[in-house]
Design a protein around this motif. Sequence first.
Motif, short mmCIF file in Angstrom:
data_model
loop_
_atom_site.label_atom_id
_atom_site.label_comp_id
_atom_site.label_asym_id
_atom_site.label_seq_id
_atom_site.Cartn_x
_atom_site.Cartn_y
_atom_site.Cartn_z
N LYS A 100 -90.93 11.12 -7.86
CA LYS A 100 -89.99 12.06 -7.22
C LYS A 100 -88.70 11.29 -7.02
O LYS A 100 -88.67 10.28 -6.32
CB LYS A 100 -90.54 12.56 -5.89
N HIS A 136 -89.71 19.62 -11.47
CA HIS A 136 -88.71 20.01 -10.47
C HIS A 136 -87.38 19.45 -10.95
O HIS A 136 -87.29 18.27 -11.24
CB HIS A 136 -89.09 19.43 -9.10
N LYS A 138 -83.62 19.90 -9.66
CA LYS A 138 -82.59 20.41 -8.75
C LYS A 138 -81.53 19.33 -8.55
O LYS A 138 -81.77 18.16 -8.79
CB LYS A 138 -83.20 20.80 -7.41
#
Length: 187
Positions: A100, A136, A138
């Motif tokens: 992440k 993900h 963004k």
Amino acid sequence: MKQRDEEVLNCLRDGKSFADSLVQISPRVTGVWATSKAPFDPAVHKRTVDLTMTQDFRGALEEIGVRVLGTKQSSGEISLITDTATGLTDGTITAGDDIKIEGDKIKIADEADETQGVFIIDAEGKEHRVTRRLSHNKPSMVIARVPADVSAGEARVVVRTKFTSGNRPLSNAREIEYPIACKVVKE
């Protein structure tokens, strides 16, 4: 002042402009209407105000003191990488698992563009581009799968992106490197 502010808001709610010795405030609705009789649609239209300074206010701007604190960082940054397999944030990344990546302006504008993406650069300088679809993507967080073929050992994590908060992507990819040295581990 509170009463004055309430009166200004009431004027704007009624669709009227307000002016004083400093500013003129006028309500405005932006967006495109399909026809002249189309109703207001909050998904397409936006309520806003125009605020125009008076000549006195503009003149006062010349008298404002300026103290330079430094330049605003215009490019993105990677502030933290978390290894999702271990939960570690010390630079450990597990080959074949997700990381992440948190930061600012790190969204990959076009995952199909091979000049953009998340890259793991091993100790020999070989670049391993994440080819698996980002789970993900963004502006403040990207989750990427570390390629399984990355060698164990020291590595750098780099995001290359043409993302910008404006309307058009950058013409050249911006390179954002995580400032902490990483270590690839194999399970």
